[in-house]
Design a protein around this motif. Structure first.
Motif, PDB file in Angstrom:
ATOM      1  N   LEU A  89      -0.247   9.759   1.935  1.00  0.00           N
ATOM      2  CA  LEU A  89      -1.136   8.851   2.866  1.00  0.00           C
ATOM      3  C   LEU A  89      -0.839   8.924   4.344  1.00  0.00           C
ATOM      4  CD1 LEU A  89      -0.153   5.588   1.057  1.00  0.00           C
ATOM      5  CD2 LEU A  89      -2.166   6.910   0.485  1.00  0.00           C
ATOM      6  N   GLN A  90      -1.821   8.367   5.176  1.00  0.00           N
ATOM      7  CA  GLN A  90      -1.685   8.214   6.554  1.00  0.00           C
ATOM      8  C   GLN A  90      -1.340   6.904   6.939  1.00  0.00           C
ATOM      9  OE1 GLN A  90      -5.199  10.001   7.839  1.00  0.00           O
ATOM     10  NE2 GLN A  90      -4.470  11.808   8.162  1.00  0.00           N
TER      11      GLN A  90
ATOM     12  N   ASN B  24       0.745  -1.334   0.117  1.00  0.00           N
ATOM     13  CA  ASN B  24       0.186  -0.018   0.029  1.00  0.00           C
ATOM     14  C   ASN B  24       0.920   1.279   0.041  1.00  0.00           C
ATOM     15  OD1 ASN B  24      -2.594  -1.310   0.052  1.00  0.00           O
ATOM     16  ND2 ASN B  24      -2.501  -1.473   2.069  1.00  0.00           N
TER      17      ASN B  24
ATOM     18  N   ALA C 189       4.317   7.696   5.737  1.00  0.00           N
ATOM     19  CA  ALA C 189       3.047   7.550   4.659  1.00  0.00           C
ATOM     20  C   ALA C 189       2.926   8.727   3.973  1.00  0.00           C
ATOM     21  CB  ALA C 189       1.867   6.786   5.347  1.00  0.00           C
TER      22      ALA C 189
ATOM     23  N   GLY D 190       0.891   4.097  -2.896  1.00  0.00           N
ATOM     24  CA  GLY D 190       0.638   5.446  -2.730  1.00  0.00           C
ATOM     25  C   GLY D 190       1.736   6.371  -3.587  1.00  0.00           C
TER      26      GLY D 190
ATOM     27  N   ASP E 252      -3.843   4.052   6.160  1.00  0.00           N
ATOM     28  CA  ASP E 252      -4.168   3.775   4.749  1.00  0.00           C
ATOM     29  C   ASP E 252      -3.196   2.531   4.259  1.00  0.00           C
ATOM     30  OD1 ASP E 252      -6.052   5.941   4.062  1.00  0.00           O
ATOM     31  OD2 ASP E 252      -4.274   7.223   3.779  1.00  0.00           O
ATOM     32  N   LEU E 253      -2.291   2.477   5.106  1.00  0.00           N
ATOM     33  CA  LEU E 253      -1.432   1.048   4.799  1.00  0.00           C
ATOM     34  C   LEU E 253      -1.877   0.053   5.690  1.00  0.00           C
ATOM     35  CD1 LEU E 253       1.853   2.861   5.671  1.00  0.00           C
ATOM     36  CD2 LEU E 253       0.978   3.049   3.518  1.00  0.00           C
ATOM     37  N   GLN E 254      -2.070   0.079   6.842  1.00  0.00           N
ATOM     38  CA  GLN E 254      -2.715  -1.290   7.627  1.00  0.00           C
ATOM     39  C   GLN E 254      -3.224  -0.734   8.818  1.00  0.00           C
ATOM     40  OE1 GLN E 254       1.157  -2.931   7.962  1.00  0.00           O
ATOM     41  NE2 GLN E 254       1.002  -3.002  10.083  1.00  0.00           N
ATOM     42  N   ASN E 255      -3.727  -1.578   9.654  1.00  0.00           N
ATOM     43  CA  ASN E 255      -4.495  -1.496  10.994  1.00  0.00           C
ATOM     44  C   ASN E 255      -3.251  -1.346  11.912  1.00  0.00           C
ATOM     45  OD1 ASN E 255      -5.728  -0.861  13.304  1.00  0.00           O
ATOM     46  ND2 ASN E 255      -6.831  -2.834  13.118  1.00  0.00           N
TER      47      ASN E 255
ATOM     48  N   LYS F 160       0.081   9.865  -4.153  1.00  0.00           N
ATOM     49  CA  LYS F 160      -1.003  10.296  -3.224  1.00  0.00           C
ATOM     50  C   LYS F 160      -0.279  10.225  -1.669  1.00  0.00           C
ATOM     51  CE  LYS F 160      -5.305   8.680  -1.534  1.00  0.00           C
ATOM     52  NZ  LYS F 160      -6.430   7.646  -1.695  1.00  0.00           N
TER      53      LYS F 160
ATOM     54  N   THR G  27       5.149  10.078   0.493  1.00  0.00           N
ATOM     55  CA  THR G  27       5.154   9.122  -0.559  1.00  0.00           C
ATOM     56  C   THR G  27       5.678   9.602  -1.853  1.00  0.00           C
ATOM     57  OG1 THR G  27       2.880   9.687  -0.880  1.00  0.00           O
ATOM     58  CG2 THR G  27       3.466   7.565   0.144  1.00  0.00           C
TER      59      THR G  27
ATOM     60  N   ASP H 159       2.632   7.748  10.402  1.00  0.00           N
ATOM     61  CA  ASP H 159       1.985   8.873   9.538  1.00  0.00           C
ATOM     62  C   ASP H 159       3.059   9.599   8.727  1.00  0.00           C
ATOM     63  OD1 ASP H 159      -0.673   8.456   9.984  1.00  0.00           O
ATOM     64  OD2 ASP H 159      -0.747   9.464  11.858  1.00  0.00           O
TER      65      ASP H 159
END
Length: 429
Positions: free
Chosen positions: A110-111, A99, A133, A103, A114-117, A108, A136, A130
Motif C-alpha cells: 500500500l501507499q 485499511n 504502508a 492490506g 490507501d490508508l487515509q487522506n 498487498k 504490509t 508510505d
C-alpha cells in the motif's frame, strides 16, 4: 494521538524529524531476531505509539524518541528474551489502521493514500506513512508470530470534533458542540475499532491485544476541562464494554487505563499549550505513566525498574529477570561481569581449575573456557580472540572471575540488549 489533536504545520514538521530517528521496525538484538523463543511485541497506532515528542533534540535529529512502547520492550526484557517491531504511523485514524491491516491480510503493498487522506501533512510525514504502508507483508509476518500487540488509536478520530468546539466558540457553544457530536463520533469510532480488532485477531491469532484509552491533555483550569474529563471517562467505560464484547467473541483484548494516570497531572504529563501552536503529546513523565498503565495490564507484577546504582557503578545488569549481587565494572570502556553470577542466574555449571587459573562454563551443551589474563576464549573447543582478558576481583572473602560482557553475548548465544535510556544491560538465556 490523544484527544484535542490539532494538526498544526509546526507540529507535523517537527514530527517529520522522527524519520531519521525511528525505524518502522526494530530488532533489538542480533541473537534475538531469529530466536523462536523470543517474546514478540508488535506496536500499532498513531504518533503516541511512535513515541513523538515536540522537542528540539528530535527536531535536530540528535535524539531518538523514548515512548511508552520503548519502555514496554524493557519491561518485557525484565522477564524474557524479547523483540519489538513498531508499525505506528503519525496521524493515523482507526479507519486508517483498519485499511493497513486489510492490506496486510491481502498481501498487498500500500501507499499512505490507501490508508487515509494525508494531504494536510508535511511531505516527510507522508513519506514515513508510505514506508510503513509499503511493508504490509512484513507486518503480516510479524503479526502471525506476535505474542503481544499494543496500540494507541482514536485521538485523530475525535480531534475534528474538539477542534470545531474550541476554535472561536464561546464556552456555551463549545460545550453544546461537544455534547451534540460526541455520541455520534463515539458510535463511528467503535464501529471502526471493531473492524480493527477483527482484522488484527485474524492476523495475530496467538497474540494478546492491549490498547489504551484516551488521556485528556487540557490543563485543569480550562473552562472545558470538567466536560471533557467526563467525556474521557465515558470513552474509557465504553472501551471496557467493547473489550468485554470482543472477549466474548474470542478476541483477547484488554484496555490499559492511561486516562486515570493523567487525570489531574495533565500539565506535567503533556506539552499542551493553548496559545502558541499547542501540542498535546506526552512528555517523558507522561510516556512513563502510559508504560506503567500498559505494564500493569499485561504483567501481574506490574512495572519494574532497575535497582538504584551507586555512582561508581556504570550500568545495571539484569540476568533472566534478576540483578546479580556483584555489580558490573568498567575497565577501558569494557563492561565486565562476574562469571559466577551469570552461571547462578541461568542455572549453569561453573568449574574452577586453580592450577590453570581457568573457569569452565557449561550450559545446554555449550562449553566456554576462560583463562585469567588470556586474550583467547575457547567455545566448544574452538579458540576465539578476546580483546580484554578476564581477571580476578576479591569481594569480601570471595574471589570472583570477571569476564567481558562480550563472552556472554558472543560465546553463550544469550540475548544481550543494552538499553541506554536506563543504562541497563538485559541478559536472557
Amino acid at each position: 494521538m490523544p484527544l484535542l489533536l490539532r494538526r498544526s504545520f509546526t507540529l507535523i514538521t517537527l514530527a517529520a524529524a522522527l524519520l531519521a530517528a525511528v525505524l518502522p521496525t526494530a530488532a533489538l538484538s542480533p541473537a534475538s531476531a531469529a530466536s523462536p523463543e523470543a517474546y514478540r511485541i508488535v506496536v500499532l497506532g498513531d504518533s503516541v505509539s511512535v513515541g513523538y515528542e515536540p522537542i528540539e533534540e528530535i527536531k535536530n535529529g540528535t535524539a531518538a524518541p523514548y515512548g511508552y512502547a520503548d519502555r514496554l520492550l524493557e519491561q518485557s526484557l525484565f522477564r524474557t528474551r524479547s523483540t519489538l517491531a513498531n508499525y505506528a504511523i503519525l496521524g493515523l485514524t482507526a479507519p486508517g489502521l483498519a485499511n493497513l491491516l486489510q492490506g496486510a491480510a491481502d498481501g498487498k503493498t500500500l501507499q499512505a493514500a490507501d490508508l487515509q487522506n494525508f494531504s494536510s501533512f508535511d511531505p516527510r510525514v507522508v513519506a514515513y506513512a508510505d514506508g510503513v504502508a509499503g511493508r504490509t507483508r512484513e507486518l503480516a509476518a510479524d503479526l502471525a508470530k506476535a505474542d503481544l500487540v499494543v496500540l494507541t488509536i482514536g485521538g485523530n478520530d475525535f480531534s475534528p470534533l474538539i477542534k470545531a468546539a474550541v476554535e472561536g466558540q464561546s464556552a456555551a457553544s463549545a460545550s453544546q458542540i461537544i455534547q451534540d457530536g460526541f455520541g455520534m463520533r463515539m458510535n463511528d469510532y467503535t464501529e471502526d475499532l471493531d473492524k480493527v480488532m477483527v482484522g488484527l485477531h485474524a492476523l495475530a491469532p496467538d497474540a494478546r491485544i492491549v490498547m489504551s484509552d484516551q488521556y485528556l491533555p487540557l490543563f485543569k483550569g480550562h473552562e472545558l476541562y470538567p466536560l471533557l474529563l467526563d467525556k474521557v471517562k465515558e470513552l474509557s467505560k465504553a472501551l471496557d464494554l467493547f473489550a468485554e464484547s470482543t472477549n466474548e467473541r474470542g478476541i483477547p483484548l484488554k484496555v490499559a487505563h492511561v486516562s486515570g494516570k493523567f487525570a489531574g497531572k495533565e500539565s506535567s504529563y503533556t506539552y499542551f499549550n493553548l496559545f502558541d501552536n499547542f501540542d498535546i503529546h506526552p512528555k517523558q513523565p507522561g510516556y512513563e505513566a502510559m508504560a506503567q498503565a500498559f505494564a500493569e495490564t499485561i504483567w501481574d507484577d506490574g512495572y519494574r525498574k532497575p535497582a538504584p546504582r551507586a555512582e561508581e557503578v556504570p550500568v545495571s545488569v539484569v540476568i533472566n529477570g534478576k540483578e546479580p549481587p556483584s555489580k558490573p565494572t568498567l575497565i577501558k570502556g569494557t563492561t565486565f561481569l562476574a562469571l559466577r553470577d551469570v552461571a547462578n542466574a541461568v542455572g549453569a555449571e561453573l568449574k574452577w581449575n586453580q592450577a590453570k587459573k581457568t573457569a569452565t562454563f557449561n550450559k545446554s551443551g555449550k562449553e566456554v573456557v576462560v583463562t585469567i589474563g588470556s586474550n583467547t576464549v575457547y567455545v566448544d573447543g574452538i579458540a576465539r580472540p578476546l580483546q580484554n582478558p578476564a581477571y580476578f576481583q576479591k569481594e569480601g572473602k570471595d574471589v570472583k572471575t570477571y569476564v567481558p560482557l562480550a563472552i556472554v553475548s558472543d560465546s553463550l548465544d544469550y540475548q544481550v540488549v543494552f538499553r541506554k535510556p536506563i543504562m541497563t544491560v538485559f541478559i536472557n538465556s
